[in-house]
Design a protein around this motif. Structure first.
Motif, PDB file in Angstrom:
ATOM      1  N   LYS A  48       0.831  -1.205   0.000  1.00 31.66           N
ATOM      2  CA  LYS A  48       0.000   0.000   0.000  1.00 31.66           C
ATOM      3  C   LYS A  48       0.863   1.253   0.000  1.00 31.66           C
ATOM      4  CE  LYS A  48      -3.915  -2.002   2.446  1.00 31.66           C
ATOM      5  NZ  LYS A  48      -4.722  -1.959   3.671  1.00 31.66           N
ATOM      6  N   HIS A  49       2.091   1.120   0.520  1.00 30.27           N
ATOM      7  CA  HIS A  49       2.986   2.260   0.634  1.00 30.27           C
ATOM      8  C   HIS A  49       4.295   2.022  -0.119  1.00 30.27           C
ATOM      9  CE1 HIS A  49       0.439   2.593   4.272  1.00 30.27           C
ATOM     10  NE2 HIS A  49       0.437   3.871   3.928  1.00 30.27           N
ATOM     11  N   TYR A  50       4.928   3.118  -0.484  1.00 30.76           N
ATOM     12  CA  TYR A  50       6.272   3.095  -1.055  1.00 30.76           C
ATOM     13  C   TYR A  50       7.180   3.743  -0.016  1.00 30.76           C
ATOM     14  CZ  TYR A  50      10.271   4.302  -3.911  1.00 30.76           C
ATOM     15  OH  TYR A  50      11.557   4.430  -4.384  1.00 30.76           O
ATOM     16  N   SER A  65       4.913   6.877   1.343  1.00 34.06           N
ATOM     17  CA  SER A  65       3.848   7.515   0.577  1.00 34.06           C
ATOM     18  C   SER A  65       2.956   6.415   0.017  1.00 34.06           C
ATOM     19  CB  SER A  65       4.417   8.381  -0.547  1.00 34.06           C
ATOM     20  OG  SER A  65       5.229   7.613  -1.401  1.00 34.06           O
ATOM     21  N   VAL A  66       1.719   6.759  -0.239  1.00 29.29           N
ATOM     22  CA  VAL A  66       0.765   5.779  -0.760  1.00 29.29           C
ATOM     23  C   VAL A  66       1.125   5.479  -2.207  1.00 29.29           C
ATOM     24  CG1 VAL A  66      -1.666   5.338  -1.264  1.00 29.29           C
ATOM     25  CG2 VAL A  66      -1.035   6.584   0.806  1.00 29.29           C
ATOM     26  N   ARG A  67       1.209   4.194  -2.514  1.00 33.15           N
ATOM     27  CA  ARG A  67       1.496   3.790  -3.899  1.00 33.15           C
ATOM     28  C   ARG A  67       0.305   4.105  -4.777  1.00 33.15           C
ATOM     29  NH1 ARG A  67       5.668  -0.379  -4.673  1.00 33.15           N
ATOM     30  NH2 ARG A  67       6.451  -0.979  -2.636  1.00 33.15           N
ATOM     31  N   PRO A  68       0.561   4.559  -6.004  1.00 32.09           N
ATOM     32  CA  PRO A  68      -0.563   4.771  -6.918  1.00 32.09           C
ATOM     33  C   PRO A  68      -1.203   3.436  -7.278  1.00 32.09           C
ATOM     34  CG  PRO A  68       1.530   5.141  -8.025  1.00 32.09           C
ATOM     35  CD  PRO A  68       1.833   4.894  -6.583  1.00 32.09           C
ATOM     36  N   ILE A  69      -2.504   3.452  -7.452  1.00 30.62           N
ATOM     37  CA  ILE A  69      -3.234   2.236  -7.816  1.00 30.62           C
ATOM     38  C   ILE A  69      -2.970   1.945  -9.278  1.00 30.62           C
ATOM     39  CG2 ILE A  69      -5.514   1.180  -8.063  1.00 30.62           C
ATOM     40  CD1 ILE A  69      -6.423   2.987  -5.742  1.00 30.62           C
ATOM     41  N   GLU A  70      -2.493   0.741  -9.539  1.00 31.40           N
ATOM     42  CA  GLU A  70      -2.219   0.344 -10.918  1.00 31.40           C
ATOM     43  C   GLU A  70      -3.481  -0.255 -11.510  1.00 31.40           C
ATOM     44  OE1 GLU A  70       1.179  -2.172 -11.215  1.00 31.40           O
ATOM     45  OE2 GLU A  70       2.413  -0.843 -10.000  1.00 31.40           O
ATOM     46  N   GLU A  71      -3.947   0.348 -12.585  1.00 31.78           N
ATOM     47  CA  GLU A  71      -5.142  -0.163 -13.248  1.00 31.78           C
ATOM     48  C   GLU A  71      -4.728  -1.124 -14.350  1.00 31.78           C
ATOM     49  OE1 GLU A  71      -7.714   2.961 -14.493  1.00 31.78           O
ATOM     50  OE2 GLU A  71      -7.449   4.062 -12.629  1.00 31.78           O
TER      51      GLU A  71
END
Length: 105
Positions: A48-50, A65-71
């Motif tokens: 969930k985080h980087y 930081s919050v990882r971007p959601i990969e679509e």
């Protein structure tokens, strides 16, 4: 004295056996531990985080930081669909005689 500190403790970090503040006698030991922690947390925690270790001289702070959601890529098609839509038919015609130089008997 050199220290590594966690900026924010996510639930995965709290579940781990790592201390939120670590002290070291040498700068080299601090840097080596921070590199290992950064890599370990980015690979083994919940994703969930980087995590990024930032060197501030006598202190390294591990920021999260919050990882971007990969679509999913919507342009990607299933290989079976592509084969079914193709006009090319691949198969073996048993009534045909193979060429003499094909290596078959």
């Amino acid at each position: 004295m050199y220290t590594i500190e966690m900026e924010k403790e996510c639930s995965c970090f709290k579940k781990s056996n790592h201390a939120s503040v670590m002290e070291f006698e040498s700068r080299e030991d601090m840097i080596n531990k921070a590199r290992v922690l950064e890599c370990l947390m980015n690979q083994q925690f919940c994703m969930k985080h980087y995590f990024e270790a930032v060197d501030y001289g006598e202190k390294i702070i591990i920021h999260s930081s919050v990882r971007p959601i990969e679509e999913d890529d919507e342009d990607t098609e299933d290989a079976r669909d592509l084969i079914n839509q193709s006009p090319i038919v691949i198969g073996f015609d048993g009534s045909q005689v193979p060429p003499k130089d094909s290596g078959s008997n």
